[in-house]
Structures are given as C-alpha cells and as structure tokens.
Design a protein around this motif. Sequence first.
Motif, PDB file in Angstrom:
ATOM      1  N   ASP A 234       0.818  -1.475  -0.261  1.00 48.08           N
ATOM      2  CA  ASP A 234      -0.347  -0.033   0.074  1.00 48.08           C
ATOM      3  C   ASP A 234       1.065   1.468  -0.257  1.00 48.08           C
ATOM      4  OD1 ASP A 234      -2.043  -1.399  -0.130  1.00 48.08           O
ATOM      5  OD2 ASP A 234      -2.600  -1.011   2.094  1.00 48.08           O
ATOM      6  N   ALA A 235       2.131   1.743   0.452  1.00 49.68           N
ATOM      7  CA  ALA A 235       2.662   2.495   0.766  1.00 49.68           C
ATOM      8  C   ALA A 235       3.211   2.412  -0.617  1.00 49.68           C
ATOM      9  CB  ALA A 235       3.868   2.610   1.512  1.00 49.68           C
ATOM     10  N   ILE A 236       3.709   1.612  -1.530  1.00 48.24           N
ATOM     11  CA  ILE A 236       4.348   1.118  -2.741  1.00 48.24           C
ATOM     12  C   ILE A 236       3.497   1.830  -3.761  1.00 48.24           C
ATOM     13  CG2 ILE A 236       5.567   0.274  -4.538  1.00 48.24           C
ATOM     14  CD1 ILE A 236       6.897  -2.003  -2.820  1.00 48.24           C
ATOM     15  N   PHE A 237       1.876   2.000  -3.446  1.00 46.26           N
ATOM     16  CA  PHE A 237       0.775   2.382  -4.731  1.00 46.26           C
ATOM     17  C   PHE A 237       0.450   3.124  -3.764  1.00 46.26           C
ATOM     18  CE2 PHE A 237       1.413  -2.286  -5.771  1.00 46.26           C
ATOM     19  CZ  PHE A 237       1.806  -1.622  -7.516  1.00 46.26           C
ATOM     20  N   GLY A 238       1.060   4.215  -2.947  1.00 41.89           N
ATOM     21  CA  GLY A 238       0.448   5.151  -2.576  1.00 41.89           C
ATOM     22  C   GLY A 238       0.495   6.325  -3.304  1.00 41.89           C
ATOM     23  N   PRO A 239       0.960   6.715  -3.873  1.00 39.87           N
ATOM     24  CA  PRO A 239       1.371   7.226  -5.243  1.00 39.87           C
ATOM     25  C   PRO A 239       0.506   7.513  -6.318  1.00 39.87           C
ATOM     26  CG  PRO A 239       3.497   7.107  -4.520  1.00 39.87           C
ATOM     27  CD  PRO A 239       2.407   6.381  -3.653  1.00 39.87           C
ATOM     28  N   VAL A 240      -0.082   6.496  -6.947  1.00 46.98           N
ATOM     29  CA  VAL A 240      -0.894   5.877  -7.520  1.00 46.98           C
ATOM     30  C   VAL A 240      -2.584   6.315  -7.187  1.00 46.98           C
ATOM     31  CG1 VAL A 240      -1.797   4.164  -9.255  1.00 46.98           C
ATOM     32  CG2 VAL A 240       0.354   4.361  -8.328  1.00 46.98           C
ATOM     33  N   VAL A 241      -2.356   5.966  -6.042  1.00 50.24           N
ATOM     34  CA  VAL A 241      -4.055   5.561  -5.370  1.00 50.24           C
ATOM     35  C   VAL A 241      -4.356   7.218  -5.411  1.00 50.24           C
ATOM     36  CG1 VAL A 241      -5.418   5.819  -3.475  1.00 50.24           C
ATOM     37  CG2 VAL A 241      -3.856   4.088  -4.387  1.00 50.24           C
ATOM     38  N   ASP A 242      -2.879   7.960  -4.948  1.00 45.40           N
ATOM     39  CA  ASP A 242      -3.302   9.676  -5.198  1.00 45.40           C
ATOM     40  C   ASP A 242      -3.696   9.708  -6.354  1.00 45.40           C
ATOM     41  OD1 ASP A 242      -2.864   9.834  -2.359  1.00 45.40           O
ATOM     42  OD2 ASP A 242      -0.516  10.483  -2.438  1.00 45.40           O
ATOM     43  N   ILE A 243      -2.751   9.734  -6.973  1.00 40.87           N
ATOM     44  CA  ILE A 243      -3.486   9.891  -8.584  1.00 40.87           C
ATOM     45  C   ILE A 243      -4.688  10.078  -9.239  1.00 40.87           C
ATOM     46  CG2 ILE A 243      -2.950  10.038 -11.431  1.00 40.87           C
ATOM     47  CD1 ILE A 243       0.165   8.993 -10.233  1.00 40.87           C
ATOM     48  N   LEU A 244      -5.259   8.059  -8.965  1.00 38.53           N
ATOM     49  CA  LEU A 244      -6.666   7.970  -8.908  1.00 38.53           C
ATOM     50  C   LEU A 244      -8.050   9.169  -8.176  1.00 38.53           C
ATOM     51  CD1 LEU A 244      -6.449   4.375  -9.122  1.00 38.53           C
ATOM     52  CD2 LEU A 244      -7.135   5.938 -11.476  1.00 38.53           C
ATOM     53  N   ASN A 245      -7.600   9.646  -7.117  1.00 37.79           N
ATOM     54  CA  ASN A 245      -8.006  10.528  -5.977  1.00 37.79           C
ATOM     55  C   ASN A 245      -8.167  11.550  -6.673  1.00 37.79           C
ATOM     56  OD1 ASN A 245      -9.049   8.407  -4.291  1.00 37.79           O
ATOM     57  ND2 ASN A 245      -7.453   8.943  -2.850  1.00 37.79           N
ATOM     58  N   LYS A 246      -6.860  12.080  -7.410  1.00 36.84           N
ATOM     59  CA  LYS A 246      -6.823  13.608  -8.134  1.00 36.84           C
ATOM     60  C   LYS A 246      -8.587  13.930  -8.952  1.00 36.84           C
ATOM     61  CE  LYS A 246      -3.018  15.250  -5.658  1.00 36.84           C
ATOM     62  NZ  LYS A 246      -3.347  16.687  -5.276  1.00 36.84           N
ATOM     63  N   ILE A 247      -7.857  12.387 -10.690  1.00 43.77           N
ATOM     64  CA  ILE A 247      -8.301  12.162 -11.231  1.00 43.77           C
ATOM     65  C   ILE A 247     -10.068  11.914 -10.462  1.00 43.77           C
ATOM     66  CG2 ILE A 247      -9.435  10.769 -13.334  1.00 43.77           C
ATOM     67  CD1 ILE A 247      -6.053   9.870 -12.861  1.00 43.77           C
ATOM     68  N   ILE A 248     -10.564  11.657 -10.417  1.00 46.08           N
ATOM     69  CA  ILE A 248     -11.571  11.735  -9.694  1.00 46.08           C
ATOM     70  C   ILE A 248     -12.523  12.823  -9.168  1.00 46.08           C
ATOM     71  CG2 ILE A 248     -13.563  11.118  -7.932  1.00 46.08           C
ATOM     72  CD1 ILE A 248     -11.990   8.486  -6.921  1.00 46.08           C
ATOM     73  N   GLU A 249     -11.294  14.185  -8.282  1.00 47.20           N
ATOM     74  CA  GLU A 249     -11.710  15.198  -7.763  1.00 47.20           C
ATOM     75  C   GLU A 249     -11.837  15.919  -9.492  1.00 47.20           C
ATOM     76  OE1 GLU A 249      -8.453  16.913  -5.560  1.00 47.20           O
ATOM     77  OE2 GLU A 249      -9.215  15.478  -4.343  1.00 47.20           O
ATOM     78  N   TRP A 250     -10.703  15.792 -10.800  1.00 50.07           N
ATOM     79  CA  TRP A 250     -11.142  16.791 -11.417  1.00 50.07           C
ATOM     80  C   TRP A 250     -12.409  15.935 -12.603  1.00 50.07           C
ATOM     81  CZ3 TRP A 250     -10.607  14.349 -17.042  1.00 50.07           C
ATOM     82  CH2 TRP A 250     -10.490  15.942 -17.536  1.00 50.07           C
ATOM     83  N   LEU A 251     -12.716  14.565 -12.490  1.00 48.74           N
ATOM     84  CA  LEU A 251     -14.214  14.615 -13.039  1.00 48.74           C
ATOM     85  C   LEU A 251     -14.921  15.231 -12.314  1.00 48.74           C
ATOM     86  CD1 LEU A 251     -13.879  10.278 -13.607  1.00 48.74           C
ATOM     87  CD2 LEU A 251     -13.682  12.413 -14.418  1.00 48.74           C
ATOM     88  N   GLY A 252     -15.057  15.877 -11.020  1.00 44.59           N
ATOM     89  CA  GLY A 252     -15.702  16.576 -10.690  1.00 44.59           C
ATOM     90  C   GLY A 252     -16.208  17.681 -10.828  1.00 44.59           C
ATOM     91  N   GLN A 253     -14.905  18.627 -10.735  1.00 48.37           N
ATOM     92  CA  GLN A 253     -14.986  19.716 -12.167  1.00 48.37           C
ATOM     93  C   GLN A 253     -15.519  19.374 -13.629  1.00 48.37           C
ATOM     94  OE1 GLN A 253     -10.829  20.623 -11.611  1.00 48.37           O
ATOM     95  NE2 GLN A 253     -11.187  21.588  -9.511  1.00 48.37           N
ATOM     96  N   VAL A 254     -15.659  18.405 -13.842  1.00 51.21           N
ATOM     97  CA  VAL A 254     -15.625  18.559 -15.076  1.00 51.21           C
ATOM     98  C   VAL A 254     -16.913  18.538 -15.723  1.00 51.21           C
ATOM     99  CG1 VAL A 254     -15.932  16.997 -17.189  1.00 51.21           C
ATOM    100  CG2 VAL A 254     -13.157  17.288 -16.416  1.00 51.21           C
TER     101      VAL A 254
END
Length: 87
Positions: free
Chosen positions: A6-26
């Motif tokens: 989970d620590a290794i893939f933490g940045p990937v999960v953060d990127i996916l969360n930012k994509i979800i936020e961006w989809l909210g803006q879209v």
Amino acid sequence: MRNIIDAIFGPVVDILNKIIEWLGQVRLIAAHGFDLGIYLGYVAWLPPPWLSLVKTVALGALLVAVVWAVRALWSLYLTLKSSVKWW
C-alpha cells in the motif's frame, strides 16, 4: 507486507483520487455548458438545434475520453498491484 504494498502504490492511489476530483470539475463544466464559439467560431453560426447537437456530441466525446483514460489507469493500477502480490 500489505502495508509495504500500500505504501508503494500510495502515489498511484493519490493520482486516482485527483482524477476523481477532476471529474467532479468536469461535471460542473458539463452542467454549466461551454461556449463552442470560443474554440470553433463557425459553429456559433449554426441554428440553435444544431448548436445544441454539436455541444452534446462534444461533451459526450469528452466524457467518453475521460472515462476511457480513468479505466486505462485503473487497469494499469490493478495489473501492477497484482504483479507485486504475485512476486
């Protein structure tokens, strides 16, 4: 071991969360609509029904592109995570 993965893939999960936020803006942009005349000046000359059709097609294409990109990233994430678990 799970915490390490989970620590290794933490940045990937953060990127996916930012994509979800961006989809909210879209979603907000799609709800307000956008002026195609800014980007495609000749489209503004179309009658209102055709202008509405062009806007709908453009927003639909944008939505499909965003969903495809998110799906591709999620698939990559799952593939990487399963390969780390296998290893």
